[in-house]
Scaffold this motif. Structure first.
Motif, PDB file in Angstrom:
ATOM      1  N   TYR A 101      44.611  49.477  39.165  1.00 23.05           N
ATOM      2  CA  TYR A 101      43.735  50.127  39.869  1.00 23.05           C
ATOM      3  C   TYR A 101      43.302  51.403  38.810  1.00 23.05           C
ATOM      4  CZ  TYR A 101      42.724  47.693  44.093  1.00 23.05           C
ATOM      5  OH  TYR A 101      42.586  46.914  45.409  1.00 23.05           O
ATOM      6  N   SER A 102      42.251  51.854  38.684  1.00 25.95           N
ATOM      7  CA  SER A 102      41.793  52.903  37.756  1.00 25.95           C
ATOM      8  C   SER A 102      42.331  54.409  38.533  1.00 25.95           C
ATOM      9  CB  SER A 102      40.536  52.953  37.375  1.00 25.95           C
ATOM     10  OG  SER A 102      39.434  52.773  38.306  1.00 25.95           O
ATOM     11  N   SER A 103      42.134  54.154  39.893  1.00 25.80           N
ATOM     12  CA  SER A 103      42.339  55.349  40.787  1.00 25.80           C
ATOM     13  C   SER A 103      43.692  56.043  40.609  1.00 25.80           C
ATOM     14  CB  SER A 103      41.987  54.926  42.054  1.00 25.80           C
ATOM     15  OG  SER A 103      42.884  53.966  42.827  1.00 25.80           O
ATOM     16  N   ASP A 104      44.580  55.160  40.650  1.00 30.44           N
ATOM     17  CA  ASP A 104      46.036  55.568  40.742  1.00 30.44           C
ATOM     18  C   ASP A 104      47.077  54.774  39.755  1.00 30.44           C
ATOM     19  OD1 ASP A 104      46.989  53.977  43.902  1.00 30.44           O
ATOM     20  OD2 ASP A 104      46.239  52.873  42.014  1.00 30.44           O
ATOM     21  N   TYR A 105      46.490  54.123  39.044  1.00 27.57           N
ATOM     22  CA  TYR A 105      47.286  53.283  37.963  1.00 27.57           C
ATOM     23  C   TYR A 105      48.264  52.318  38.704  1.00 27.57           C
ATOM     24  CZ  TYR A 105      44.975  56.861  34.955  1.00 27.57           C
ATOM     25  OH  TYR A 105      44.117  57.481  34.075  1.00 27.57           O
ATOM     26  N   VAL A 106      48.075  52.043  39.982  1.00 24.64           N
ATOM     27  CA  VAL A 106      48.995  51.115  40.571  1.00 24.64           C
ATOM     28  C   VAL A 106      48.374  49.703  40.676  1.00 24.64           C
ATOM     29  CG1 VAL A 106      50.109  50.444  42.718  1.00 24.64           C
ATOM     30  CG2 VAL A 106      49.957  52.852  42.038  1.00 24.64           C
ATOM     31  N   TYR A 107      49.412  48.816  40.325  1.00 24.25           N
ATOM     32  CA  TYR A 107      49.157  47.389  40.216  1.00 24.25           C
ATOM     33  C   TYR A 107      49.329  46.786  41.699  1.00 24.25           C
ATOM     34  CZ  TYR A 107      49.500  46.808  35.200  1.00 24.25           C
ATOM     35  OH  TYR A 107      49.271  46.958  33.979  1.00 24.25           O
ATOM     36  N   ARG A 108      48.108  46.062  42.140  1.00 24.33           N
ATOM     37  CA  ARG A 108      48.287  45.558  43.474  1.00 24.33           C
ATOM     38  C   ARG A 108      47.665  44.034  43.335  1.00 24.33           C
ATOM     39  NH1 ARG A 108      46.140  50.788  43.920  1.00 24.33           N
ATOM     40  NH2 ARG A 108      47.115  51.877  45.793  1.00 24.33           N
ATOM     41  N   ASN A 109      48.348  43.242  43.915  1.00 27.42           N
ATOM     42  CA  ASN A 109      47.891  41.760  43.942  1.00 27.42           C
ATOM     43  C   ASN A 109      46.803  41.309  44.614  1.00 27.42           C
ATOM     44  OD1 ASN A 109      49.006  40.874  46.486  1.00 27.42           O
ATOM     45  ND2 ASN A 109      50.760  41.398  45.722  1.00 27.42           N
ATOM     46  N   HIS A 110      46.108  40.643  44.178  1.00 26.12           N
ATOM     47  CA  HIS A 110      44.634  40.212  44.926  1.00 26.12           C
ATOM     48  C   HIS A 110      44.608  38.520  44.597  1.00 26.12           C
ATOM     49  CE1 HIS A 110      42.526  43.854  45.573  1.00 26.12           C
ATOM     50  NE2 HIS A 110      43.282  44.314  44.588  1.00 26.12           N
ATOM     51  N   TRP A 111      43.796  37.947  45.670  1.00 29.08           N
ATOM     52  CA  TRP A 111      43.564  36.526  45.561  1.00 29.08           C
ATOM     53  C   TRP A 111      41.872  36.289  45.607  1.00 29.08           C
ATOM     54  CZ3 TRP A 111      46.879  32.679  45.376  1.00 29.08           C
ATOM     55  CH2 TRP A 111      48.214  32.435  45.517  1.00 29.08           C
ATOM     56  N   GLY A 112      41.679  35.300  45.017  1.00 27.12           N
ATOM     57  CA  GLY A 112      39.923  34.952  45.032  1.00 27.12           C
ATOM     58  C   GLY A 112      39.835  34.405  46.279  1.00 27.12           C
ATOM     59  N   GLN A 113      38.584  34.056  46.608  1.00 26.64           N
ATOM     60  CA  GLN A 113      38.084  33.305  47.769  1.00 26.64           C
ATOM     61  C   GLN A 113      38.085  31.940  47.641  1.00 26.64           C
ATOM     62  OE1 GLN A 113      36.395  34.238  45.399  1.00 26.64           O
ATOM     63  NE2 GLN A 113      34.440  32.635  45.124  1.00 26.64           N
ATOM     64  N   GLY A 114      38.459  31.269  46.382  1.00 22.34           N
ATOM     65  CA  GLY A 114      38.750  30.072  46.314  1.00 22.34           C
ATOM     66  C   GLY A 114      37.490  29.211  45.965  1.00 22.34           C
ATOM     67  N   THR A 115      37.474  28.296  45.167  1.00 23.45           N
ATOM     68  CA  THR A 115      36.471  27.296  44.795  1.00 23.45           C
ATOM     69  C   THR A 115      36.772  25.843  44.675  1.00 23.45           C
ATOM     70  OG1 THR A 115      34.936  26.737  42.740  1.00 23.45           O
ATOM     71  CG2 THR A 115      37.038  27.534  42.178  1.00 23.45           C
ATOM     72  N   GLN A 116      35.926  25.105  45.336  1.00 23.03           N
ATOM     73  CA  GLN A 116      36.396  23.531  45.634  1.00 23.03           C
ATOM     74  C   GLN A 116      35.999  22.936  44.402  1.00 23.03           C
ATOM     75  OE1 GLN A 116      37.357  22.053  48.600  1.00 23.03           O
ATOM     76  NE2 GLN A 116      37.547  20.299  47.108  1.00 23.03           N
ATOM     77  N   VAL A 117      36.921  22.112  44.063  1.00 19.51           N
ATOM     78  CA  VAL A 117      36.970  21.190  42.936  1.00 19.51           C
ATOM     79  C   VAL A 117      36.858  19.804  43.614  1.00 19.51           C
ATOM     80  CG1 VAL A 117      37.885  20.117  40.908  1.00 19.51           C
ATOM     81  CG2 VAL A 117      37.810  22.623  41.145  1.00 19.51           C
ATOM     82  N   THR A 118      35.989  18.984  43.494  1.00 21.74           N
ATOM     83  CA  THR A 118      36.163  17.593  44.128  1.00 21.74           C
ATOM     84  C   THR A 118      36.095  16.360  42.966  1.00 21.74           C
ATOM     85  OG1 THR A 118      35.281  18.392  46.025  1.00 21.74           O
ATOM     86  CG2 THR A 118      35.348  15.944  45.546  1.00 21.74           C
TER      87      THR A 118
END
Length: 121
Positions: A101-118
């Motif tokens: 993050y640019s606000s506090d230089y701390v790393y935080r983990n994130h997940w995306g919402q997912g995308t379907q592959v068929t």
């Protein structure tokens, strides 16, 4: 608000290709390590590929030689190229990233919402 936004999923025939993208949005400085996971119906989420901040990549055995993970640090985007797709690759694909993050230089983990592959046979 920081988010990982995925795109590129869809329906493809066996043997076909897709390219997934995962873009970090919001006020961030950078992405450190990142990865793609997938989850098929009735199965646990599993790691597909991971990439370090320097670009070193690792792959699950079941995708080696078929999938390629890459990144564009200038765009804070991670990609997954899927080639020679098989019906068993059908799943929701999720992006994961450690975002600084640019606000506090701390790393935080994130997940995306997912995308379907068929993949059809």
């Amino acid at each position: 608000q920081v988010q990982l936004v995925e795109s590129g999923g869809g329906l493809v025939q066996s043997g076909g290709s897709l390219r997934l993208s995962c873009a970090a949005s919001g006020t961030i400085l950078s992405i450190d390590k990142a990865a793609w996971y997938r989850q098929a119906p009735g199965k646990q989420r599993e790691l597909v590929a991971a990439i370090s901040s320097g670009g070193s990549a690792n792959y699950a055995d079941f995708v080696k030689g078929r999938f390629t993970i890459s990144r564009d640090n200038a765009k804070n985007t991670v990609y997954l190229q899927l080639n020679s797709l098989k019906p068993e690759d059908t799943a929701v694909y999720y992006c994961y990233a450690d975002v600084r993050y640019s606000s506090d230089y701390v790393y935080r983990n994130h997940w995306g919402q997912g995308t379907q592959v068929t993949v059809s046979s």
